[in-house]
Design a protein around this motif. Sequence first.
Motif, short mmCIF file in Angstrom:
data_model
loop_
_atom_site.label_atom_id
_atom_site.label_comp_id
_atom_site.label_asym_id
_atom_site.label_seq_id
_atom_site.Cartn_x
_atom_site.Cartn_y
_atom_site.Cartn_z
N ILE A 77 -2.12 1.47 -2.43
CA ILE A 77 -2.94 2.52 -1.70
C ILE A 77 -4.36 1.91 -1.36
O ILE A 77 -4.93 2.21 -0.34
N VAL A 78 -4.69 0.94 -2.06
CA VAL A 78 -6.08 0.28 -1.93
C VAL A 78 -5.72 -0.53 -0.34
O VAL A 78 -6.57 -0.50 0.39
N ASP A 112 2.77 -2.53 -6.59
CA ASP A 112 2.00 -1.76 -7.62
C ASP A 112 1.38 -0.66 -6.69
O ASP A 112 0.81 -0.71 -5.70
N SER A 113 1.49 0.67 -6.92
CA SER A 113 1.19 1.77 -6.32
C SER A 113 -0.16 1.61 -5.94
O SER A 113 -1.00 2.20 -5.07
N ASP A 114 -1.16 1.43 -7.00
CA ASP A 114 -2.64 1.70 -6.86
C ASP A 114 -3.16 0.55 -6.13
O ASP A 114 -4.08 0.64 -5.22
N GLN A 115 -2.61 -0.76 -6.13
CA GLN A 115 -2.68 -1.98 -5.12
C GLN A 115 -2.46 -1.50 -3.87
O GLN A 115 -3.24 -1.90 -2.94
N ALA A 141 4.99 2.34 -1.50
CA ALA A 141 4.72 1.35 -2.53
C ALA A 141 5.90 1.12 -3.54
O ALA A 141 6.42 -0.04 -3.81
N GLU A 142 6.59 2.42 -3.93
CA GLU A 142 7.80 2.45 -4.79
C GLU A 142 8.82 1.89 -3.81
O GLU A 142 9.79 0.95 -4.51
N TRP A 181 2.06 6.81 1.33
CA TRP A 181 1.48 5.64 0.68
C TRP A 181 2.23 5.44 -0.51
O TRP A 181 2.83 4.25 -0.67
N LYS A 182 2.39 6.19 -1.68
CA LYS A 182 2.97 5.97 -2.80
C LYS A 182 4.55 5.65 -2.83
O LYS A 182 5.06 4.77 -3.45
#
Length: 95
Positions: A74-75, A69-72, A63-64, A59-60
Amino acid sequence: MERDELRLLLKSAGKQIEAWRLERGITQRQLSQRLGYPSTRYTFISMVEHGIRIPPDEWKDWAEALEQDSDQFIVWCMKHYEPDIFKAVGSSASN
């Protein structure tokens, strides 16, 4: 969650992944390269865009690669790929 509901959620997630990729102006092969996949694994991008789950341990990286945004991201992944777990965590977090 019912099987049909989950299938629709996964297809919807795939369409969003595709939209993010297209917004960045990159091909499936280019996204595959950004993810560090072997050249033959670019077809996995298509599979994800058609409703196959992204493995949680990636997932991370996704995102990259998609410039999210990694946190968003992942959510967002939890919500779309693991909705029952997301609901359970969300409901216990609000107690």
